[in-house]
Design an enzyme around this catalytic site. Structure first.
Site, PDB file in Angstrom:
ATOM      1  N   GLU A  89       0.839  -1.208   0.000  1.00 17.57           N
ATOM      2  CA  GLU A  89       0.000   0.000   0.000  1.00 17.57           C
ATOM      3  C   GLU A  89       0.864   1.244   0.000  1.00 17.57           C
ATOM      4  O   GLU A  89       1.910   1.290   0.644  1.00 17.57           O
ATOM      5  CB  GLU A  89      -0.841   0.045   1.280  1.00 17.57           C
ATOM      6  CG  GLU A  89      -1.997  -0.912   1.253  1.00 17.57           C
ATOM      7  CD  GLU A  89      -2.735  -0.907   2.584  1.00 17.57           C
ATOM      8  OE1 GLU A  89      -3.511  -1.837   2.797  1.00 17.57           O
ATOM      9  OE2 GLU A  89      -2.528   0.028   3.399  1.00 17.57           O
ATOM     10  N   CYS A 104       2.807   8.316   1.919  1.00 14.62           N
ATOM     11  CA  CYS A 104       3.125   7.363   2.969  1.00 14.62           C
ATOM     12  C   CYS A 104       3.549   6.073   2.283  1.00 14.62           C
ATOM     13  O   CYS A 104       2.754   5.464   1.575  1.00 14.62           O
ATOM     14  CB  CYS A 104       1.894   7.157   3.832  1.00 14.62           C
ATOM     15  SG  CYS A 104       2.112   5.871   5.061  1.00 14.62           S
ATOM     16  N   CYS A 111       5.337  -7.687   7.423  1.00 13.83           N
ATOM     17  CA  CYS A 111       6.232  -7.235   8.497  1.00 13.83           C
ATOM     18  C   CYS A 111       6.393  -8.355   9.508  1.00 13.83           C
ATOM     19  O   CYS A 111       5.422  -9.003   9.885  1.00 13.83           O
ATOM     20  CB  CYS A 111       5.657  -5.991   9.177  1.00 13.83           C
ATOM     21  SG  CYS A 111       6.751  -5.326  10.447  1.00 13.83           S
ATOM     22  N   CYS A 115       3.109  -6.658  15.589  1.00 12.14           N
ATOM     23  CA  CYS A 115       2.440  -5.955  16.691  1.00 12.14           C
ATOM     24  C   CYS A 115       0.971  -6.396  16.735  1.00 12.14           C
ATOM     25  O   CYS A 115       0.356  -6.633  15.691  1.00 12.14           O
ATOM     26  CB  CYS A 115       2.525  -4.447  16.474  1.00 12.14           C
ATOM     27  SG  CYS A 115       4.221  -3.867  16.336  1.00 12.14           S
ATOM     28  N   CYS A 118      -1.809  -4.448  14.623  1.00 13.56           N
ATOM     29  CA  CYS A 118      -1.503  -4.006  13.255  1.00 13.56           C
ATOM     30  C   CYS A 118      -1.900  -5.043  12.211  1.00 13.56           C
ATOM     31  O   CYS A 118      -1.535  -6.220  12.319  1.00 13.56           O
ATOM     32  CB  CYS A 118      -0.009  -3.696  13.156  1.00 13.56           C
ATOM     33  SG  CYS A 118       0.521  -3.309  11.475  1.00 13.56           S
ATOM     34  N   GLY A 158       5.547  -2.547   6.806  1.00 12.19           N
ATOM     35  CA  GLY A 158       6.931  -2.962   6.999  1.00 12.19           C
ATOM     36  C   GLY A 158       7.690  -2.136   8.018  1.00 12.19           C
ATOM     37  O   GLY A 158       7.246  -1.072   8.444  1.00 12.19           O
ATOM     38  N   GLU A 159       8.843  -2.669   8.415  1.00 13.49           N
ATOM     39  CA  GLU A 159       9.704  -2.010   9.407  1.00 13.49           C
ATOM     40  C   GLU A 159      10.940  -1.471   8.669  1.00 13.49           C
ATOM     41  O   GLU A 159      11.832  -2.240   8.293  1.00 13.49           O
ATOM     42  CB  GLU A 159      10.072  -3.039  10.493  1.00 13.49           C
ATOM     43  CG  GLU A 159      11.158  -2.604  11.443  1.00 13.49           C
ATOM     44  CD  GLU A 159      10.979  -1.217  12.018  1.00 13.49           C
ATOM     45  OE1 GLU A 159       9.968  -0.941  12.683  1.00 13.49           O
ATOM     46  OE2 GLU A 159      11.882  -0.376  11.801  1.00 13.49           O
ATOM     47  N   SER A 188       9.576   5.889  10.475  1.00 12.50           N
ATOM     48  CA  SER A 188       8.969   5.399  11.713  1.00 12.50           C
ATOM     49  C   SER A 188       9.441   3.981  12.001  1.00 12.50           C
ATOM     50  O   SER A 188       9.411   3.121  11.130  1.00 12.50           O
ATOM     51  CB  SER A 188       7.443   5.424  11.549  1.00 12.50           C
ATOM     52  OG  SER A 188       6.818   4.820  12.661  1.00 12.50           O
ATOM     53  N   LEU A 212       6.132   3.990  20.247  1.00 13.86           N
ATOM     54  CA  LEU A 212       6.357   3.608  21.649  1.00 13.86           C
ATOM     55  C   LEU A 212       5.154   2.847  22.202  1.00 13.86           C
ATOM     56  O   LEU A 212       5.275   1.742  22.695  1.00 13.86           O
ATOM     57  CB  LEU A 212       6.650   4.862  22.485  1.00 13.86           C
ATOM     58  CG  LEU A 212       7.343   4.593  23.809  1.00 13.86           C
ATOM     59  CD1 LEU A 212       8.763   4.098  23.591  1.00 13.86           C
ATOM     60  CD2 LEU A 212       7.374   5.864  24.659  1.00 13.86           C
ATOM     61  N   CYS A 330      -1.021   5.687   7.685  1.00 10.23           N
ATOM     62  CA  CYS A 330      -1.352   4.990   6.456  1.00 10.23           C
ATOM     63  C   CYS A 330      -0.975   3.537   6.593  1.00 10.23           C
ATOM     64  O   CYS A 330      -0.335   3.132   7.538  1.00 10.23           O
ATOM     65  CB  CYS A 330      -0.682   5.643   5.282  1.00 10.23           C
ATOM     66  SG  CYS A 330       0.951   6.164   5.653  1.00 10.23           S
TER      67      CYS A 330
HETATM   68  N1  SAH Z   1       6.813  -0.437  11.245  1.00  8.49           N
HETATM   69  C1  SAH Z   1       6.936   0.930  11.540  1.00  8.49           C
HETATM   70  C2  SAH Z   1       6.320   1.829  10.494  1.00  8.49           C
HETATM   71  C3  SAH Z   1       4.995   1.400   9.939  1.00  8.49           C
HETATM   72  S1  SAH Z   1       3.609   1.419  11.019  1.00  8.49           S
HETATM   73  C4  SAH Z   1       6.365   1.246  12.901  1.00  8.49           C
HETATM   74  O1  SAH Z   1       5.692   0.405  13.488  1.00  8.49           O
HETATM   75  O2  SAH Z   1       6.635   2.331  13.404  1.00  8.49           O
HETATM   76  C5  SAH Z   1       3.199   3.162  11.062  1.00  8.49           C
HETATM   77  C6  SAH Z   1       2.370   3.584  12.255  1.00  8.49           C
HETATM   78  O3  SAH Z   1       1.023   3.076  12.166  1.00  8.49           O
HETATM   79  C7  SAH Z   1       2.956   3.075  13.558  1.00  8.49           C
HETATM   80  O4  SAH Z   1       3.045   4.081  14.533  1.00  8.49           O
HETATM   81  C8  SAH Z   1       1.956   2.022  13.923  1.00  8.49           C
HETATM   82  O5  SAH Z   1       2.003   1.780  15.278  1.00  8.49           O
HETATM   83  C9  SAH Z   1       0.650   2.614  13.422  1.00  8.49           C
HETATM   84  N2  SAH Z   1      -0.458   1.639  13.410  1.00  8.49           N
HETATM   85  C10 SAH Z   1      -0.398   0.326  13.099  1.00  8.49           C
HETATM   86  N3  SAH Z   1      -1.610  -0.270  13.276  1.00  8.49           N
HETATM   87  C11 SAH Z   1      -2.471   0.693  13.716  1.00  8.49           C
HETATM   88  C12 SAH Z   1      -3.854   0.714  14.083  1.00  8.49           C
HETATM   89  N4  SAH Z   1      -4.597  -0.373  14.033  1.00  8.49           N
HETATM   90  N5  SAH Z   1      -4.388   1.887  14.500  1.00  8.49           N
HETATM   91  C13 SAH Z   1      -3.637   3.009  14.540  1.00  8.49           C
HETATM   92  N6  SAH Z   1      -2.329   3.053  14.207  1.00  8.49           N
HETATM   93  C14 SAH Z   1      -1.731   1.912  13.801  1.00  8.49           C
HETATM   94 FE1  SF4 Z   2       4.389  -3.321  14.068  1.00 10.23          FE
HETATM   95 FE2  SF4 Z   2       4.919  -1.381  12.274  1.00 10.23          FE
HETATM   96 FE3  SF4 Z   2       5.315  -3.965  11.643  1.00 10.23          FE
HETATM   97 FE4  SF4 Z   2       2.828  -3.069  11.927  1.00 10.23          FE
HETATM   98  S1  SF4 Z   2       4.293  -2.418  10.368  1.00 10.23           S
HETATM   99  S2  SF4 Z   2       3.664  -5.013  12.753  1.00 10.23           S
HETATM  100  S3  SF4 Z   2       3.094  -1.537  13.555  1.00 10.23           S
HETATM  101  S4  SF4 Z   2       6.383  -2.811  13.228  1.00 10.23           S
END
Ligand code: SAH
Ligand code: SF4
Length: 344
Positions: A89, A104, A111, A115, A118, A158-159, A188, A212, A330
């Site tokens: 995306e 974005c 990934c 988390c 996510c 992705g990370e 991020s 965080l 995004c």
């Molecule tokens: N992997 C990196 C960057 C991509 S995620 C990271 O985790 O920082 C980008 C942002 O979207 C992160 O802050 C993530 O925590 C947030 N995000 C992921 N799932 C979400 C959700 N269900 N609601 C709101 N924000 C979310």
């Molecule tokens: Fe976690 Fe970011 Fe990977 Fe989603 S994209 S699993 S928020 S690290």
């Protein structure tokens, strides 16, 4: 050969091989990154013969738009497809009151960090994107809309710090070839400590954002399995080292989940935790994207949380849903966020 993603130097070498002038390389470079054409035929200031010759060995892109979704507020989400059939995306966010056009972008297919909140993590990890695949996302938006992107956030799928070499090379191209200033680019991360260290060593002007989501180890590990490998206190130390080395402020991203990490006592604990960190804070109300027990916080809980954090003297912003704020989440713009759907 794919022209998108080639630097001016690389194009000059190609032109030398074709016995063409350096000026041709400049023209092609402009067609790729400024005019954002999708075919060599559109490069109308090159002679027809030369275009035919170039077409024998090169094409502008091999990336397609698989799905395009347009929201009422002007946000556009693309599902971009690469030649091997993998998709990511990418999102264009625009705002009535600002000239900024923010892309974005995704850095990986899937990934591995997984988390709990996510949608990307749920699908598992497929592969890294190459730097060319990363920049193709921005070119896709530019080609489709005819607009020029001004800001980039690595907040898609992705990370980024687990694909740092490609991300750094893409940053270089965004900076030198797209002419997007480093300060207009944000990366991020979920807190990959070796990646934060390497990023600090590069001493760039770009912003580092840290996801965080909790002020302590016990709470954070329930959301982010990566907390076991890179615990919050060590992440904080890595951020302090980064700040010291670069002189730059970091952005702290914090998802607010109702009844879990949005209570006044957690707000106070977070304010205390962040006291000695040079940062801005971005609160992200949880966006229900997958089946789980998490709920969105109420507006009054969001405001209370924000107020308590502001006591710490930090700048606190709330990321609005539907891409209405500059850092809209995004990769997560699903469900209600996208009203009008155009399937191409
Ligand atoms: N992997 C990196 C960057 C991509 S995620 C990271 O985790 O920082 C980008 C942002 O979207 C992160 O802050 C993530 O925590 C947030 N995000 C992921 N799932 C979400 C959700 N269900 N609601 C709101 N924000 C979310
Ligand atoms: Fe976690 Fe970011 Fe990977 Fe989603 S994209 S699993 S928020 S690290």
């Amino acid at each position: 050969m794919i022209l998108a993603g080639m630097t001016l130097d690389e194009l000059e070498i190609l032109m030398a091989e074709l016995k063409a002038t350096k000026f041709r390389a400049k023209q092609i470079h402009n067609w790729i990154y400024v005019q954002s054409v999708s075919s060599i035929d559109e490069m109308t200031n090159l002679s027809k013969d030369f275009r035919e010759e170039l077409k024998k060995i090169a094409q502008v892109t091999d990336t397609k738009i698989k799905v395009k979704q347009v929201s009422k507020d002007g946000t556009i989400k693309y599902l971009v497809e690469y030649p091997d059939g993998e998709c990511v995306e990418t999102v264009l966010m625009r705002f009535d009151n600002r000239a900024n056009l923010t892309a974005c972008v995704s850095s990986q297919v899937g990934c591995a960090v997984n988390c709990s909140f996510c949608a990307t993590g749920k699908g598992g990890f497929k592969r890294n994107l190459t730097y060319k695949e990363i920049i193709e996302q921005v070119l896709t938006i530019q080609r489709d809309t005819g607009l020029k992107i001004t800001n980039i956030v690595f907040m898609g799928q992705g990370e980024p710090l687990l694909n740092l070499d490609n991300v750094l090379k893409a940053l270089d191209i965004f900076n030198n070839d797209f002419q997007i200033g480093q300060r207009r680019i944000t990366i991020s991360t979920s807190g990959i400590i070796p990646g934060i260290k390497k990023f600090a060593d590069k001493d760039l002007q770009s912003t580092l954002a840290i996801s965080l989501h909790a002020p302590n180890h016990e709470l954070r590990k329930q959301l982010m399995p990566i907390e076991e490998k890179y615990p919050i206190d060590k992440v904080k130390q890595a951020l302090k080292d980064y700040i010291e080395k670069t002189g730059r402020r970091v952005t702290v991203e914090y998802i607010l989940i109702h009844g879990f990490n949005d209570t006044p006592s957690v707000a106070k604990e977070l304010a205390y935790f962040l006291q000695d960190l040079k940062c801005n804070i971005n609160l992200i109300p949880y966006n229900s994207v997958i089946e789980n027990d998490y709920k969105k916080p109420s507006n009054s809980d969001i405001m209370k949380f924000k107020y308590l954090l502001e006591h710490s003297g930090k700048k606190v912003t709330v990321r609005l849903e539907r891409g209405a704020d500059i850092d809209a989440a995004c990769g997560q713009l699903r469900g209600n966020a996208l009203k009008k759907v155009e399937n191409l």
